[in-house]
Write an enzyme that holds these catalytic residues in place. Sequence first.
Site, PDB file in Angstrom:
ATOM      1  N   HIS A  90      -4.558 -19.422   2.465  1.00  0.00           N
ATOM      2  CA  HIS A  90      -5.419 -20.147   1.464  1.00  0.00           C
ATOM      3  C   HIS A  90      -6.714 -19.745   2.104  1.00  0.00           C
ATOM      4  CE1 HIS A  90      -6.158 -24.019   4.082  1.00  0.00           C
ATOM      5  NE2 HIS A  90      -4.769 -23.517   4.145  1.00  0.00           N
ATOM      6  N   ASP A  92      -9.596 -21.780   0.805  1.00  0.00           N
ATOM      7  CA  ASP A  92     -10.311 -22.938   0.578  1.00  0.00           C
ATOM      8  C   ASP A  92     -10.131 -23.840   2.014  1.00  0.00           C
ATOM      9  OD1 ASP A  92      -7.785 -23.613  -0.065  1.00  0.00           O
ATOM     10  OD2 ASP A  92      -8.281 -25.830  -0.223  1.00  0.00           O
ATOM     11  N   ASP A 123      -7.545 -22.357   9.766  1.00  0.00           N
ATOM     12  CA  ASP A 123      -7.003 -22.907   8.762  1.00  0.00           C
ATOM     13  C   ASP A 123      -7.754 -22.529   7.301  1.00  0.00           C
ATOM     14  OD1 ASP A 123      -5.228 -24.517   7.168  1.00  0.00           O
ATOM     15  OD2 ASP A 123      -6.214 -26.413   7.654  1.00  0.00           O
ATOM     16  N   GLU A 156      -5.562 -25.295  -1.764  1.00  0.00           N
ATOM     17  CA  GLU A 156      -4.721 -25.998  -0.955  1.00  0.00           C
ATOM     18  C   GLU A 156      -4.958 -27.256  -0.247  1.00  0.00           C
ATOM     19  OE1 GLU A 156      -2.009 -26.904   2.393  1.00  0.00           O
ATOM     20  OE2 GLU A 156      -4.022 -26.318   2.593  1.00  0.00           O
ATOM     21  N   GLU A 157      -6.106 -27.501   0.190  1.00  0.00           N
ATOM     22  CA  GLU A 157      -6.716 -28.388   1.195  1.00  0.00           C
ATOM     23  C   GLU A 157      -6.807 -29.736   0.063  1.00  0.00           C
ATOM     24  OE1 GLU A 157      -6.323 -28.665   4.046  1.00  0.00           O
ATOM     25  OE2 GLU A 157      -6.864 -26.790   5.053  1.00  0.00           O
ATOM     26  N   HIS A 423      -9.048 -29.079  10.465  1.00  0.00           N
ATOM     27  CA  HIS A 423      -9.597 -30.478   9.839  1.00  0.00           C
ATOM     28  C   HIS A 423     -10.604 -31.355  10.487  1.00  0.00           C
ATOM     29  CE1 HIS A 423      -5.818 -30.563   6.713  1.00  0.00           C
ATOM     30  NE2 HIS A 423      -6.225 -29.275   7.207  1.00  0.00           N
TER      31      HIS A 423
END
Length: 451
Positions: A90, A92, A123, A156-157, A423
């Site tokens: 992903h 995003d 990520d 996705e996030e 994150h």
Amino acid sequence: MSSHPVAATVASLMPRAKAELTELVAFKSVADFGQFPRGESEGAARWIADALTAEGFEDVALLDTPDGTQSVYGYLPGPEGAKTVLLYAHYDVQPPLDEAGWTTPPFELTERDGRWYGRGAADCKGGVIMHLLALRALKANGGVPVHVKVIVEGSEEQGTGGLERYAEEHPELLAADTVVIGDAGNFRAGLPTVTTTLRGMTTVRVQVDTLAGNLHSGQFGGAAPDALAALIRALDSLRAEDGSTTVDGLAPDAAWEGLQYDEEQFRQDAKVLDGVELIGSGTVADRIWARPAVTVLGIDCPPVVGATPSVQASARALVSLRVPPGVDAAEATKLLQAHLETHTPWGARVSTEQTGQGQPFRADTGSPAYQAMADAMAAAYPGRQMQYAGQGGSIPLCNTLAALYPNAEILLIGLSEPEAQIHAVNESVSPDELERLSVAEALFLRNYAAG
């Protein structure tokens, strides 16, 4: 690093990989268009579409998914009669949080102490680059021996489910014999790991009402039922004395068989304060990968500043329950709601509402794809054997794909090892991990084709 020709090719491609990841990280592709411009996400999607086209992919498309974001799709045909592998990532990313907490700007890939820092570096924009590196290495060493589909998600996030719903509406699009989800990570940098289970999740909003309105605590306190106190009692009933999750009807004692998580290492990874105990019983792996885990995400009640001496008439909370593999998330939701309703004291009125759900996932580790990946990882990480680990979080797309394609084998690998701090501020990727996992993926595709 292995002396394999594929490994030599990947090593030679690493400067290009860094340059490309720098370009991709520069897009502020947070799929929250109230905070970040939609054009940033659209720019990242076009960058990936152009990269796939340049690699010879056919049918490259920007898919407008039902949540208002775009996923990128492409198809690279292999030899006639070959198997089909779907590669997922992903583009995003999470918001950068406190930009002042970053040592270097979050959207500028910066090398420091042997790592590349930037939001999405691990990520999961690094996962996009990993797939490209693996395919380029194969093309330079005899060709790609399977049909390849690539899907790169745009939300996705945010968890808004656009790609899941799109896939359900177009079930042939992502059909494959095996799916490689490039959104997980090694248990430790340098230790090749496949994630074989994911906990699911349900979230429930609970509201407690006891009075027609707030009352003066001096005049009525002591007899008038306090909704906030009732809610606290109900929430406290979700944990045993040692902190273990206790939802009536939900088994609390499953065991994890596989890679174990050293307790002291977990304390360091979780940054537990000195003198504070871990909660629960059993091994750390049991607790975070195999068992249910409840978390109170928020409570609506008066803040301390400005609070008045009142008995509260109403209070509510948002409760999350991580659902272990083997348990149906819908059934776990019913058990959680029933538990909260049963354990709310004093006859207080209680209502519950589910606000989100994702099913857990367990892979078939006895499949041919897992043996192909084990051999590939052993070659990419000489002297190390592939490990099986769980992941406490959820990737809802896994369950969508498993439901759509029940015969497909699903493997989860990726760049998000603990040092990556995904994150959080100062997210980074290890270029060594990017290099080795790209080699592993390339060798996996070759092994799988030959199997």
